[in-house]
Design an enzyme around this catalytic site. Structure first.
Site, PDB file in Angstrom:
ATOM      1  N   ASP A 103       0.817  -1.215   0.000  1.00  0.00           N
ATOM      2  CA  ASP A 103       0.000   0.000   0.000  1.00  0.00           C
ATOM      3  C   ASP A 103       0.851   1.267   0.000  1.00  0.00           C
ATOM      4  O   ASP A 103       2.010   1.256   0.426  1.00  0.00           O
ATOM      5  CB  ASP A 103      -0.900   0.035   1.232  1.00  0.00           C
ATOM      6  CG  ASP A 103      -2.134  -0.834   1.069  1.00  0.00           C
ATOM      7  OD1 ASP A 103      -2.212  -1.565   0.060  1.00  0.00           O
ATOM      8  OD2 ASP A 103      -3.006  -0.797   1.962  1.00  0.00           O
ATOM      9  N   HIS A 154      -5.727   3.159  -4.798  1.00  0.00           N
ATOM     10  CA  HIS A 154      -5.725   3.418  -3.357  1.00  0.00           C
ATOM     11  C   HIS A 154      -6.150   4.862  -3.089  1.00  0.00           C
ATOM     12  O   HIS A 154      -5.670   5.496  -2.143  1.00  0.00           O
ATOM     13  CB  HIS A 154      -4.324   3.155  -2.800  1.00  0.00           C
ATOM     14  CG  HIS A 154      -4.291   2.898  -1.316  1.00  0.00           C
ATOM     15  ND1 HIS A 154      -5.158   2.046  -0.674  1.00  0.00           N
ATOM     16  CD2 HIS A 154      -3.458   3.371  -0.337  1.00  0.00           C
ATOM     17  CE1 HIS A 154      -4.876   2.006   0.619  1.00  0.00           C
ATOM     18  NE2 HIS A 154      -3.856   2.818   0.851  1.00  0.00           N
ATOM     19  N   HIS A 255       3.801  -2.385   3.225  1.00  0.00           N
ATOM     20  CA  HIS A 255       3.778  -1.004   2.723  1.00  0.00           C
ATOM     21  C   HIS A 255       5.100  -0.706   2.024  1.00  0.00           C
ATOM     22  O   HIS A 255       6.170  -1.056   2.544  1.00  0.00           O
ATOM     23  CB  HIS A 255       3.574  -0.006   3.858  1.00  0.00           C
ATOM     24  CG  HIS A 255       2.228  -0.096   4.512  1.00  0.00           C
ATOM     25  ND1 HIS A 255       1.929  -1.029   5.468  1.00  0.00           N
ATOM     26  CD2 HIS A 255       1.094   0.643   4.310  1.00  0.00           C
ATOM     27  CE1 HIS A 255       0.676  -0.873   5.860  1.00  0.00           C
ATOM     28  NE2 HIS A 255       0.140   0.136   5.172  1.00  0.00           N
TER      29      HIS A 255
END
Length: 775
Positions: A103, A154, A255
């Site tokens: 992410d 996102h 991440h």
């Protein structure tokens, strides 16, 4: 009193007048171009701020909301949520399978390292990208897709969509899709909401968002296992928390951006090795869905969980409405899902071109803002350096010229000629003559009527008669412009020193006497007086008053000591007559004849000085339109004069001294710095909106404080009332921006080869005798 005339055959138009028609036709486009440049700069900075998610960014994260409206099958289902035909269906990752997801990227530091690790271990990943970051680092996304990884949306600014309006949700999705189209030529059907986790965290506020996006063809992706690497718990903890239990498959969250990710980079290779050793395979989200689809087609047990109704295989690969997808949201398992095996769609048509335009605009913003930041630093140093230099040299100049023992030489008592060029000055000329009638120095007055149509000549004669003045001559000529009028006056002057003033100016009684004293030094060829704004009781007048005292007279003290005075003000200046004739008189080559002849004086070897005690009161423009016209002419004329005398840069002697000392200072302080000085205000506004309001406001007040200090010192030297400085904050917010636009307009005119004509300002005659001026 005498009256003479220089009437003869009608003169040929000057070069400036011949170009007047063409210049007038070009002024409007140039104004528009200047405004467009300002608009472009503003737009670029707004785009940059938006890309950094610092405007419109919403950091709220919803917690503790109920889930009564969310179907049980979704809350208890797998991490992949689709809506086929409006029916919610969840899909789980097959056993012994890991779908690595990342992410918050791309990030120029960490994402390439993650990609290198995935390439080294031949493992695919699914990256949920923030649109603003995609647009800033498109090359990373291209490499990511080319390597065989999968990407998802996102949002564009990393906001919790459950707080946003429908329009904002659509904008977040569309902008991210456009960024992907411009960066890698694709769109995607995958979506992961910021701040999301497992499906059991869906609540009554976020559920409508997922449902709406699902009906538009998006597949929402959640997690089974969260590494919590953003907490930086250590490599061993990251690996432990990312490991699924009992051989189950999992959508695992890491991440690749959003903070310092060195622990993630260290943990990822060890994690991949561990899971491969345990018999796990790695795939993308679409790969996991395809495996479940294959299992369902073979009739084996699957892990798809529809919300009510019969089991339905969904691959999350239906086309995304409005972003260039090829399938439709209602496609069945045998439709778009069979045709396309991955979440990516080729971007075509308008979507592709809009995406490329977005990337180009962002690239421009990414280049422009840092460049302007460097420029701001340079300008800041230059501005502060100028203030420091002005204060130091002004103080030295004041002490030097006001010492008891200071003397220019023997007192100059011989008569001088005062030349008053006048064109339609009926409102002011009587006050001008009245002030000269009180002169403490013997003078002759030559009023040169430059073709006035308002009886300026008659009013001059009547005023002289009423005052009993026998030293006034009025010369009438065809309208030929101010330089020609001044030259006519110089040729007609009876004395070797000529004082030049404007027809809207009044002198203090001792102004002429003070002004001519430097001529006791035979090296002095010209003297600049202290021009002050008489009509200072309006807002515009007060702004100009501050500018005259601080920006002009403080500057002149500095230039005087450096022996490179660039301008003798037209309102009050004195010259040796032989020096004026020696340099060819007042030139019509430029619109700033005062700057032109001053530079010519320097180049001819004459010394030009500033006499602060010779004071004159002039009527400044009373409206923004007139102020624009005056400053536009001044700015453009200064550029003309500098260009005309550019060879002084390579000359020797006095000419070379001005070229290598005076000219660079004038260019730096009167053109370059003023053009870029508003960057201080622009970046202040940028910082207040996008970064830190309080810090930016404090910095702006700090700069204002420095300027107020300099202005206060200038007012002290000129013995002016400090109350006008109360207008300075407003001057910085409005007046300085106008001067910036004027200078930009002048630069565009110069660069495009335009010419201007002399523009007569409307006078009111409100500046009377010096004694009547409110100080």
């Amino acid at each position: 009193m005498t009256t003479t005339s220089s009437r003869g055959r009608r003169r040929a138009p000057t070069r400036i007048e011949r170009a007047a028609g063409k210049a007038a036709a070009l002024q409007k486009p140039r104004v528009i171009l200047a405004l467009l440049l300002l608009l472009a700069l503003t737009s670029v900075m707004l785009l940059d701020g938006y890309l950094r998610a610092e405007v419109g960014g919403d950091q709220r994260v919803r917690t503790g909301a109920g889930d009564s409206k969310v179907p049980e099958g979704v809350l208890d289902g797998g991490p992949i949520l689709t809506f086929r035909g409006g029916q919610a269906t969840t899909v789980s990752v097959p056993d012994k399978t890991i779908a690595l997801t990342f992410d918050d990227g791309p990030n120029p530091t960490w994402t390439p390292q993650v990609l290198d690790i995935l390439r080294e271990y031949d493992v695919p990943g699914t990256f949920f990208l923030v649109g603003s970051m995609v647009s800033r680092y498109p090359a990373i996304v291209r490499d990511m897709v080319k390597q065989g990884n999968e990407v998802g949306v996102h949002t564009f600014t990393h906001v919790d969509l459950s707080y946003q309006s429908d329009a904002r949700v659509r904008r977040e999705m569309t902008q991210t899709q456009l960024a992907l189209a411009g960066a890698a030529g694709i769109t995607t059907t995958l979506f992961r909401a910021p701040y999301s986790s497992e499906t059991d965290a869906i609540d009554n506020y976020s559920w409508p968002v997922y449902k709406e996006l699902g009906e538009n063809g998006y597949t929402s992706v959640f997690v089974d296992t969260d590494s919590d690497d953003w907490k930086r718990p250590g490599v061993s903890k990251i690996i432990e928390w990312a490991t699924p239990e009992d051989g189950k498959g999992a959508s695992v969250l890491f991440h690749d951006a959003g903070g310092e990710r060195s622990q993630t980079i260290k943990a990822l290779p060890a994690y991949i090795k561990k899971m491969k050793a345990a018999g796990y395979a790695f795939t993308t989200i679409s790969g996991a869905m395809q495996q479940q689809r294959t299992a369902a087609s073979r009739g084996t047990s699957g892990t798809e969980t529809p919300d009510g109704g019969s089991a339905a295989v969904t691959g999350g690969v239906a086309g995304v409405a409005g972003v260039g997808g090829t399938g439709e949201p209602g496609d069945t398992a045998g439709g778009a899902a069979d045709r396309l095996q991955a979440a990516h769609r080729e971007a075509t048509g308008v979507t592709l071109y809009e995406g490329k335009a977005l990337i180009a605009a962002v690239t421009l913003a990414e280049w422009t803002v840092p460049t302007l930041s460097v420029g701001l630093m340079i300008v800041g140093v230059a501005v502060m350096g100028r203030f420091g230099m002005m204060l130091i040299l002004a103080r030295r100049h004041h002490r030097k010229r006001n010492r008891r023992r200071f003397s220019w030489g023997p007192t100059v008592t011989r008569p001088v000629s005062v030349i008053v060029p006048a064109y339609n000055e009926k409102e002011c000329i009587a006050n001008t003559l009245k002030s000269l009638a009180k002169s403490t120095h013997p003078i002759e007055i030559i009023v040169v009527d430059d073709g006035s149509t308002d009886n300026t000549s008659e009013i001059s004669l009547e005023a002289a008669a009423a005052l009993g003045m026998t030293n006034v001559r009025v010369i009438r000529q065809e309208n030929a412009g101010k330089p020609a009028a001044l030259n006519n006056g110089v040729r007609s002057a009876r004395h070797d020193i000529v004082v030049m003033m404007d027809g809207d100016t009044v002198f203090e009684p001792d102004a002429v006497h003070q002004l001519v004293q430097p001529f006791a030094d035979p090296n002095v060829g010209a003297v600049a007086g202290n021009a002050k704004v008489g009509n200072r009781d309006t807002v515009i007048g007060a702004w100009q008053h501050i500018e005259y005292v601080m920006g002009f007279n403080l500057d002149r003290r500095m230039y005087d000591l450096l022996r490179c005075m660039p301008t003798i003000p037209g309102a009050i200046g004195a010259f040796r007559r032989e020096a004026v004739l020696d340099v060819g008189g007042m030139s019509e080559d430029t619109l700033a004849e005062d700057t032109d002849i001053t530079i010519a004086m320097h180049r001819a070897g004459w010394q030009v000085v500033y006499q602060e005690h010779a004071k004159a009161w002039t009527e400044a423009p009373g409206s923004l339109k007139q102020l624009w016209s005056q400053r536009y002419r001044w700015s453009y004329g200064t550029m003309q004069a500098l260009w005309k005398h550019r060879k002084s840069l390579t000359d020797r002697g006095a000419s070379g001294r001005f070229g290598r000392v005076g000219m660079p200072l004038v260019v730096l302080f009167q053109i370059v710095t003023p053009v870029f000085a508003p960057l201080i205000d622009v970046f202040t506004a940028y910082s207040m909106i996008f970064i830190d309001f309080e810090a930016a406001l404090l910095a702006w007040f700090a700069v204002l404080g420095v300027q107020l200090g300099c202005a206060a010192y200038a007012f002290r030297l000129d013995r002016e009332k400090y109350r006008y400085l109360l207008m300075m904050p407003l001057q910085q917010l409005a007046y300085r921006q106008m001067m910036y636009l004027v200078l930009i307009h002048s630069c565009i005119t110069a660069l495009t080869g335009g010419r201007l004509r002399w523009q007569k300002l409307k006078r009111t005659g409100e500046v009377g005798t010096p004694a009547g001026v409110s100080r």
